[in-house]
Design a protein around this motif. Structure first.
Motif, PDB file in Angstrom:
ATOM      1  N   THR A  72      11.469  15.958  -7.602  1.00  0.00           N
ATOM      2  CA  THR A  72      12.853  16.075  -8.084  1.00  0.00           C
ATOM      3  C   THR A  72      13.503  14.747  -8.441  1.00  0.00           C
ATOM      4  OG1 THR A  72      13.775  15.950  -5.837  1.00  0.00           O
ATOM      5  CG2 THR A  72      13.149  18.125  -6.654  1.00  0.00           C
ATOM      6  N   MET A  73      13.115  13.661  -7.804  1.00  0.00           N
ATOM      7  CA  MET A  73      13.819  12.402  -7.982  1.00  0.00           C
ATOM      8  C   MET A  73      13.658  11.853  -9.393  1.00  0.00           C
ATOM      9  SD  MET A  73      13.176  10.392  -4.388  1.00  0.00           S
ATOM     10  CE  MET A  73      13.704   8.850  -5.134  1.00  0.00           C
ATOM     11  N   LYS A  74      14.694  11.173  -9.857  1.00  0.00           N
ATOM     12  CA  LYS A  74      14.645  10.506 -11.157  1.00  0.00           C
ATOM     13  C   LYS A  74      15.622   9.343 -11.143  1.00  0.00           C
ATOM     14  CE  LYS A  74      17.965  13.802 -13.108  1.00  0.00           C
ATOM     15  NZ  LYS A  74      18.159  14.873 -14.102  1.00  0.00           N
ATOM     16  N   ARG A  75      15.359   8.382 -12.002  1.00  0.00           N
ATOM     17  CA  ARG A  75      16.240   7.229 -12.107  1.00  0.00           C
ATOM     18  C   ARG A  75      17.423   7.556 -13.005  1.00  0.00           C
ATOM     19  NH1 ARG A  75      13.064   1.835 -13.398  1.00  0.00           N
ATOM     20  NH2 ARG A  75      15.109   0.987 -12.846  1.00  0.00           N
ATOM     21  N   GLY A  76      18.581   6.985 -12.651  1.00  0.00           N
ATOM     22  CA  GLY A  76      19.782   7.218 -13.448  1.00  0.00           C
ATOM     23  C   GLY A  76      20.887   6.268 -13.040  1.00  0.00           C
ATOM     24  N   LYS A  77      22.096   6.637 -13.347  1.00  0.00           N
ATOM     25  CA  LYS A  77      23.262   5.810 -13.050  1.00  0.00           C
ATOM     26  C   LYS A  77      24.173   6.542 -12.075  1.00  0.00           C
ATOM     27  CE  LYS A  77      22.809   2.340 -16.126  1.00  0.00           C
ATOM     28  NZ  LYS A  77      22.925   0.888 -15.842  1.00  0.00           N
ATOM     29  N   ARG A  78      24.680   5.799 -11.092  1.00  0.00           N
ATOM     30  CA  ARG A  78      25.702   6.324 -10.190  1.00  0.00           C
ATOM     31  C   ARG A  78      26.750   5.236 -10.007  1.00  0.00           C
ATOM     32  NH1 ARG A  78      22.925   7.343  -5.689  1.00  0.00           N
ATOM     33  NH2 ARG A  78      22.483   9.509  -6.191  1.00  0.00           N
ATOM     34  N   ASP A  79      27.976   5.560 -10.357  1.00  0.00           N
ATOM     35  CA  ASP A  79      29.078   4.593 -10.298  1.00  0.00           C
ATOM     36  C   ASP A  79      28.758   3.340 -11.115  1.00  0.00           C
ATOM     37  OD1 ASP A  79      30.418   6.329  -8.598  1.00  0.00           O
ATOM     38  OD2 ASP A  79      29.533   5.421  -6.801  1.00  0.00           O
ATOM     39  N   GLY A  80      28.078   3.548 -12.239  1.00  0.00           N
ATOM     40  CA  GLY A  80      27.769   2.438 -13.133  1.00  0.00           C
ATOM     41  C   GLY A  80      26.596   1.589 -12.718  1.00  0.00           C
ATOM     42  N   GLU A  81      25.890   1.945 -11.658  1.00  0.00           N
ATOM     43  CA  GLU A  81      24.758   1.161 -11.185  1.00  0.00           C
ATOM     44  C   GLU A  81      23.490   1.997 -11.198  1.00  0.00           C
ATOM     45  OE1 GLU A  81      25.581  -0.431  -7.371  1.00  0.00           O
ATOM     46  OE2 GLU A  81      27.247  -1.713  -8.032  1.00  0.00           O
ATOM     47  N   GLU A  82      22.342   1.292 -11.317  1.00  0.00           N
ATOM     48  CA  GLU A  82      21.048   1.968 -11.272  1.00  0.00           C
ATOM     49  C   GLU A  82      20.863   2.644  -9.915  1.00  0.00           C
ATOM     50  OE1 GLU A  82      18.583   2.420 -13.412  1.00  0.00           O
ATOM     51  OE2 GLU A  82      19.477   1.347 -15.105  1.00  0.00           O
ATOM     52  N   ALA A  83      20.416   3.893  -9.929  1.00  0.00           N
ATOM     53  CA  ALA A  83      20.233   4.634  -8.680  1.00  0.00           C
ATOM     54  C   ALA A  83      19.203   5.734  -8.905  1.00  0.00           C
ATOM     55  CB  ALA A  83      21.554   5.229  -8.204  1.00  0.00           C
ATOM     56  N   TYR A  84      18.748   6.294  -7.793  1.00  0.00           N
ATOM     57  CA  TYR A  84      17.845   7.445  -7.843  1.00  0.00           C
ATOM     58  C   TYR A  84      18.668   8.704  -7.612  1.00  0.00           C
ATOM     59  CZ  TYR A  84      13.856   4.296  -7.778  1.00  0.00           C
ATOM     60  OH  TYR A  84      12.946   3.332  -8.098  1.00  0.00           O
ATOM     61  N   LEU A  85      18.510   9.648  -8.516  1.00  0.00           N
ATOM     62  CA  LEU A  85      19.290  10.886  -8.467  1.00  0.00           C
ATOM     63  C   LEU A  85      18.418  12.046  -8.006  1.00  0.00           C
ATOM     64  CD1 LEU A  85      21.135  10.485 -11.898  1.00  0.00           C
ATOM     65  CD2 LEU A  85      21.817   9.577  -9.656  1.00  0.00           C
ATOM     66  N   ASP A  86      19.074  13.142  -7.637  1.00  0.00           N
ATOM     67  CA  ASP A  86      18.409  14.375  -7.207  1.00  0.00           C
ATOM     68  C   ASP A  86      17.466  14.145  -6.030  1.00  0.00           C
ATOM     69  OD1 ASP A  86      19.759  15.636  -9.256  1.00  0.00           O
ATOM     70  OD2 ASP A  86      18.088  15.524 -10.667  1.00  0.00           O
ATOM     71  N   VAL A  87      17.924  13.339  -5.074  1.00  0.00           N
ATOM     72  CA  VAL A  87      17.145  13.098  -3.854  1.00  0.00           C
ATOM     73  C   VAL A  87      17.395  14.263  -2.891  1.00  0.00           C
ATOM     74  CG1 VAL A  87      16.725  11.527  -1.932  1.00  0.00           C
ATOM     75  CG2 VAL A  87      17.399  10.622  -4.179  1.00  0.00           C
ATOM     76  N   PRO A  88      16.359  14.931  -2.387  1.00  0.00           N
ATOM     77  CA  PRO A  88      16.563  16.098  -1.503  1.00  0.00           C
ATOM     78  C   PRO A  88      16.875  15.691  -0.070  1.00  0.00           C
ATOM     79  CG  PRO A  88      14.232  15.755  -1.823  1.00  0.00           C
ATOM     80  CD  PRO A  88      14.926  14.721  -2.680  1.00  0.00           C
ATOM     81  N   GLU A  89      17.960  14.980   0.123  1.00  0.00           N
ATOM     82  CA  GLU A  89      18.332  14.511   1.455  1.00  0.00           C
ATOM     83  C   GLU A  89      19.450  15.375   2.025  1.00  0.00           C
ATOM     84  OE1 GLU A  89      19.366  10.453   0.815  1.00  0.00           O
ATOM     85  OE2 GLU A  89      20.936  10.900  -0.634  1.00  0.00           O
ATOM     86  N   GLY A  90      19.617  15.300   3.327  1.00  0.00           N
ATOM     87  CA  GLY A  90      20.647  16.108   3.966  1.00  0.00           C
ATOM     88  C   GLY A  90      20.378  16.272   5.451  1.00  0.00           C
ATOM     89  N   GLN A  91      21.029  17.258   6.044  1.00  0.00           N
ATOM     90  CA  GLN A  91      20.925  17.542   7.476  1.00  0.00           C
ATOM     91  C   GLN A  91      20.999  19.053   7.672  1.00  0.00           C
ATOM     92  OE1 GLN A  91      23.717  15.354   9.927  1.00  0.00           O
ATOM     93  NE2 GLN A  91      23.854  17.037  11.406  1.00  0.00           N
ATOM     94  N   VAL A  92      20.210  19.561   8.614  1.00  0.00           N
ATOM     95  CA  VAL A  92      20.188  20.999   8.848  1.00  0.00           C
ATOM     96  C   VAL A  92      20.104  21.267  10.352  1.00  0.00           C
ATOM     97  CG1 VAL A  92      17.667  21.190   8.667  1.00  0.00           C
ATOM     98  CG2 VAL A  92      19.111  23.187   8.172  1.00  0.00           C
ATOM     99  N   LYS A  93      20.738  22.360  10.774  1.00  0.00           N
ATOM    100  CA  LYS A  93      20.685  22.816  12.165  1.00  0.00           C
ATOM    101  C   LYS A  93      20.098  24.219  12.165  1.00  0.00           C
ATOM    102  CE  LYS A  93      23.680  23.365  16.237  1.00  0.00           C
ATOM    103  NZ  LYS A  93      25.084  23.243  16.705  1.00  0.00           N
ATOM    104  N   ILE A  94      18.945  24.359  12.808  1.00  0.00           N
ATOM    105  CA  ILE A  94      18.204  25.618  12.794  1.00  0.00           C
ATOM    106  C   ILE A  94      18.108  26.159  14.216  1.00  0.00           C
ATOM    107  CG2 ILE A  94      15.992  26.709  12.255  1.00  0.00           C
ATOM    108  CD1 ILE A  94      15.564  24.553  10.134  1.00  0.00           C
TER     109      ILE A  94
END
Length: 380
Positions: A72-94
């Protein structure tokens, strides 16, 4: 109840304390697993064993993240700076319900911060695949498994030293990658960009090549080659993304080259020469190798040379008689005339008799150390 010194009891004694503990753990690490038993089950499970299970869940949970991120990850812009987008990060409680013998009966997501729909089922599968501990109650109990993961800011790979190492590593990989293009593509220029996910030790876990004009088989070959890239160690990181870039040029005669090829060849030759100098220095220190010319002691007058002949005298030195050079123009007749000399100089007795009748291997007589020597001749 307070202890002997009046200190509050330790442990997770309230929902607020548990929440603060989790938040602190998430802030201090890019990924991790925490297992919280229900209030009723706190005294039914061995907490040390639960901690061991939590640590054992980290590798399969991390695999869920890494295998999804490379898709899923790809390079792009975030707030005008180079960044990696669509990173599957987060937190879950199971919530995980266990039978008295430790079998997982059911899992359900209580709370999640993952936007990617593939992560939660993967984590639940990892939980269900574990063998959990038995509880002493004889009834079903539940535990809450909390998993979090994030990419981090990647600051360890933004320094000039890290960028220089990436250039070196991608150039070394590009040397191997030339074989992926040879005899498979036509003349032209082919820019290649990849994505590598690197662990804290600098080893590439997975890699891919961004879609381009190259055939699919060539892209798969280059993806394998880029997997050899190794970055410096960053012990405080979890997974680090890097994006190697190589530009190949295929000539009309099929020759493959790339932009940094001359540069990396010079670097590798310099590194090889430096290694050889260090090894030679070690050998000289151990007395294995000859000292350098500049380190040899100057000869004393008594040791330097023998007295030279006077100006009016000619000096002659006896020399050993030189064997005549073989004449390629002479044939078998000349070889036959030289045979007696061979007999007296090299072989004798029974060995010579075998040679005369056409034997190919002859044992030389009279070797001082008792060993045998052999030679092969072709006779007409």
């Amino acid at each position: 109840m307070r202890g002997p010194q009046g200190a509050p009891p330790t442990g997770l004694n309230s929902f607020g304390q548990g929440t603060r503990y989790i938040q602190k753990a998430v802030r201090s690490s890019s990924e991790g697993v925490i297992i919280l038993p229900s209030k009723r089950a706190e005294n039914l499970f061995d907490l040390q064993r639960l901690n061991e299970i939590a640590q054992a869940l980290r590798p399969p949970a991390a695999a869920c993240f890494v295998n999804r991120a490379i898709e899923t990850m790809k390079r792009g812009k975030r707030d005008g700076e180079e960044a990696y987008l669509d990173v599957p990060e987060g937190q879950v409680k199971i919530r995980t319900r266990l039978s008295p013998d430790g079998e997982v009966l059911r899992t359900e997501v209580l709370d999640t911060g993952f936007k990617d729909p593939e992560i939660e089922p993967c984590i639940m599968e990892a939980i269900q695949g574990r063998k959990w501990i038995k509880n002493r109650s004889g009834v079903v109990q539940y535990l809450d498994v909390i998993y979090w993961v994030s990419l981090g800011d990647g600051s360890e790979d933004k320094s000039p030293q890290a960028k220089a190492e990436l250039r070196r590593q991608q150039a070394i990989a590009a040397i191997r990658g030339k074989g992926c293009l040879e005899r498979r593509v036509g003349a032209g220029t082919y820019p290649v960009e990849g994505l590598n996910l690197v662990d804290r030790d600098g080893n590439t876990l997975v890699s891919r090549v961004e879609p381009n004009s190259l055939p699919q088989k060539v892209q798969e070959c280059l993806s394998v080659v880029l997997r050899d890239i190794q970055m410096p160690r960053a012990p405080n990181s979890f997974v680090r993304p890097i994006s190697p870039q190589v530009e190949y040029t295929v000539a009309t005669d099929g020759t493959v080259s790339f932009a940094d090829e001359r540069w990396i060849n010079l670097i590798l030759m310099e590194e090889k020469a430096a290694r050889e100098d260090r090894l030679a220095e070690v050998d000289r220190g151990l007395g294995i190798a000859e000292p350098r010319a500049s380190e040899e002691p100057a000869a004393t007058p008594s040791e330097s040379t023998e007295p030279t002949a006077s100006a009016g005298e000619e000096t002659t030195t006896p020399s050993e008689p030189q064997a005549p050079a073989p004449d390629p123009g002479q044939g078998d007749e000349a070889q036959a005339r030289r045979a007696p000399a061979l007999r007296s100089a090299e072989v004798s007795g029974e060995a010579w008799r075998r040679l005369q009748v056409g034997a190919c291997e002859c044992a030389a007589d009279g070797v001082a150390d008792g060993t045998s020597a052999s030679f092969t001749l072709k006779l007409s």
